[in-house]
Design a protein around this motif. Structure first.
Motif, PDB file in Angstrom:
ATOM      1  N   LYS A  73       6.984 -22.894 -43.927  1.00 28.75           N
ATOM      2  CA  LYS A  73       7.936 -24.168 -43.735  1.00 28.75           C
ATOM      3  C   LYS A  73       7.235 -24.038 -42.285  1.00 28.75           C
ATOM      4  O   LYS A  73       7.298 -25.409 -41.871  1.00 28.75           O
ATOM      5  N   GLN A  74       6.059 -23.523 -41.491  1.00 26.51           N
ATOM      6  CA  GLN A  74       6.140 -23.636 -40.022  1.00 26.51           C
ATOM      7  C   GLN A  74       5.171 -24.914 -40.151  1.00 26.51           C
ATOM      8  O   GLN A  74       4.124 -24.737 -40.417  1.00 26.51           O
ATOM      9  N   HIS A  75       5.461 -26.092 -38.475  1.00 28.28           N
ATOM     10  CA  HIS A  75       4.314 -27.100 -38.189  1.00 28.28           C
ATOM     11  C   HIS A  75       4.611 -26.786 -36.804  1.00 28.28           C
ATOM     12  O   HIS A  75       4.612 -26.640 -36.223  1.00 28.28           O
ATOM     13  N   SER A  76       2.754 -27.136 -36.764  1.00 26.82           N
ATOM     14  CA  SER A  76       2.389 -27.451 -35.451  1.00 26.82           C
ATOM     15  C   SER A  76       3.778 -27.373 -34.399  1.00 26.82           C
ATOM     16  O   SER A  76       4.118 -29.009 -34.832  1.00 26.82           O
TER      17      SER A  76
ATOM     18  N   SER B 225       0.236 -24.448 -36.357  1.00 27.38           N
ATOM     19  CA  SER B 225       0.513 -24.108 -37.791  1.00 27.38           C
ATOM     20  C   SER B 225      -1.199 -22.759 -38.118  1.00 27.38           C
ATOM     21  O   SER B 225      -1.597 -22.726 -38.442  1.00 27.38           O
TER      22      SER B 225
ATOM     23  N   ARG C  12      -2.133 -23.624 -40.939  1.00 31.46           N
ATOM     24  CA  ARG C  12      -3.067 -24.841 -41.176  1.00 31.46           C
ATOM     25  C   ARG C  12      -3.958 -24.374 -40.330  1.00 31.46           C
ATOM     26  O   ARG C  12      -4.984 -25.237 -40.754  1.00 31.46           O
TER      27      ARG C  12
END
Length: 544
Positions: A238-241, A82, A84
């Protein structure tokens, strides 16, 4: 008139002989003769040490603002991380590389010599040519690739003025791998770039200053545009790992390696620039500016691409593709102009100057930095045909991207030799002498050879697999995911241990012999001889 023409023809014909290309004799400081050095290779004299802290800030802002850094996060998100997780990888990678940059940069600022000469103290006089030749090839290759990127920026500028350019008839065959418009833009960019390559390293710093004042504000404007057009809760944000456990850990290490690798070349040859520092403190600012500038540009790339997803429905990591979608022609022109300027500064600082410095060492009688840059422009820009490489040599591109397997060990050996083994006590004049104290064993320091053999081969299976994914190397790919860190650490540790256990005693001296100290001693010796001569003359007169 006829006399002038015949004289011009005669002068031109003289250049058919190699002797006509020999550089004008310069009073080389330490080398036995001009076969081993020239003015550009010699230690930088005090009057030419002009780079201040401000210049190094401008230099790194200039280098951070380029298309490759903008797209840096793309490779990280593509493997499932992601944003983050990608941003900390970029930050940590550049914090690490900034420490290496300052460690090797301080050597250049203290000794006022470039990487090709400095490298002789650790690799040995002749083995150092291995790293020099490797970097010449690497720099000219990337020079061509960056020039092609710059030509795409020129295309977007011209298309913003004349939209019909997009429909210009292509008279080149499909096998050329470049269109008529593409070749025109490539030639225009090359023409813009070439005169700047003839500017001396002391003065080219002003190009970086201009770029540092023009490009970042424009890119910040694009960041603001992205947040105004699309709320931060949409798009990539909005993307997560998609990964977890050990897979996520190895993916993060791979992302960290990408961040380390993007400027791993400069971590080796940073002395080529810090040698011009007013003092060694001037370049300490790299510790702060490198992580901040590169992380910010990585974030801008993520944010603007995120906006592009919502606006255009595609993941446009290439900023030029994003600009191509804009309806506002004025905005497209000025944004493309900033990318032209960004590519210019990066190509000269990271590629052509590096290649030129290395070529001066290979052929010091014939090549200085200006001639080296001209050769880089011709060979890297035209002979290598970068459009052909980009179109049909993906394996070769993968190899060049994986060249960090060599650059990590190079940097590690340099750091270990100066700071751990010799503790800063080196002999600058001896680095210019093929039979001096840094000859080691027939010009090879076997400790450096052993460090390379320990640190490079373990990463080769991973490099081979990256070139040809059909070759399955199983667990070896995990090591390749952090190739730079492994290479730097293993090479520096092995080199330090071998050098301490089996010291090359002739290279250890009680105090550093710098160019300034050697010049002062020579001046005092000359002054002393004049005094003795005058004293003898007075005694003769007294006797007479």
């Amino acid at each position: 008139m006829s006399t002038r023409i015949s004289s011009a023809v005669k002068n031109a014909s003289a250049y058919r002989h190699a002797s006509a290309w020999v550089l004008e004799p310069e009073p080389s400081t330490f080398a036995p003769n001009n076969r081993w050095s020239n003015k550009d290779m010699d230690p930088v004299p005090p009057e030419a040490r002009t780079w201040s802290t401000f210049n190094y800030i401008a230099y790194w802002i200039s280098d951070a603002t380029n298309v490759a850094v903008w797209e840096l996060a793309s490779s990280m998100l593509a493997i499932g991380l992601s944003w983050r997780q990608a941003l900390p990888a970029i930050a940590v990678g550049h914090i690490i590389i900034s420490f290496v940059m300052v460690l090797n940069g301080t050597i250049g600022a203290r000794l006022h010599i470039g990487f090709p000469v400095l490298n002789r103290s650790s690799f040995g006089f002749w083995f150092s040519y291995f790293s020099v030749i490797s970097r010449v090839v690497l720099s000219m290759f990337w020079f061509g690739i960056q020039t092609y990127t710059g030509s795409e920026c020129v295309y977007q500028m011209l298309k913003a003025i004349w939209p019909s350019l997009a429909h210009l008839k292509n008279d080149l065959s499909d096998g050329a791998h470049i269109t008529t418009v593409g070749m025109m833009c490539y030639f225009l960019y090359w023409l813009i770039q070439f005169p700047l390559m003839l500017v001396s390293p002391q003065k080219i710093r002003w190009l970086f200053v201009v770029k540092a004042f023009v490009v970042p504000p424009a890119w910040l404007a694009m960041l603001i545009w992205a947040f105004v057009k699309v709320p931060s809760s949409e798009g990539l944000f909005k993307q997560h790992s998609t990964l977890s456990g050990s897979a996520m850990s190895y993916a993060w290490l791979s992302a960290l390696n990408s961040a380390l690798g993007i400027y791993s070349t400069l971590a080796v040859n940073i002395p080529d620039f810090t040698r011009y520092a007013k003092n060694e403190r001037a370049q300490y600012v790299q510790l702060m500016i490198i992580p901040v500038a590169f992380t910010l540009v990585g974030f801008i790339g993520i944010a603007v691409t995120s906006a592009g997803i919502s606006l255009y429905g595609d993941v446009l990591w290439d900023p030029l593709q994003l600009i191509d979608r804009w309806d506002n022609r004025a905005a497209a022109f000025f944004a493309s102009f900033t990318f032209v300027l960004a590519t210019l500064g990066t190509n000269i600082s990271a590629n052509s100057l590096s290649a030129a410095n290395d070529m001066t060492v290979l052929f010091p009688r014939y090549i200085n930095i200006r001639r080296g840059q001209a050769l880089c422009a011709l060979i890297g820009g035209w002979a290598l045909c970068p459009w052909e490489i980009l179109a049909s040599a993906q394996g070769f591109l993968s190899f060049m991207n994986g060249y960090t397997v060599f650059l990590g060990p190079f940097a590690g050996i340099m750091v270990a030799d100066y700071w751990i083994v010799h503790k800063g006590k080196v002999d600058v004049p001896a680095m210019y002498k093929p039979h001096g104290r840094y000859r080691y064993t027939y010009g090879f320091n076997w400790r450096a050879v052993a460090a390379i053999l320990v640190s490079v081969p373990p990463n080769m299976p991973g490099l081979i697999s990256s070139i040809n994914p059909k070759i399955n190397v199983h667990g070896a790919m995990k090591l390749y995911n952090f190739a730079w860190l492994f290479g730097f650490t293993s090479a520096s540790v092995v080199y330090a241990l071998l050098s301490i256990a089996f010291p090359a005693k002739e290279t250890f001296i009680p105090d550093a012999i710098t160019s300034d100290r050697a010049a002062d001693e020579a001046s005092r010796s000359e002054s002393s001889s004049h005094i003795e001569k005058r004293s003898v003359e007075e005694e003769i007169k007294a006797v007479a």
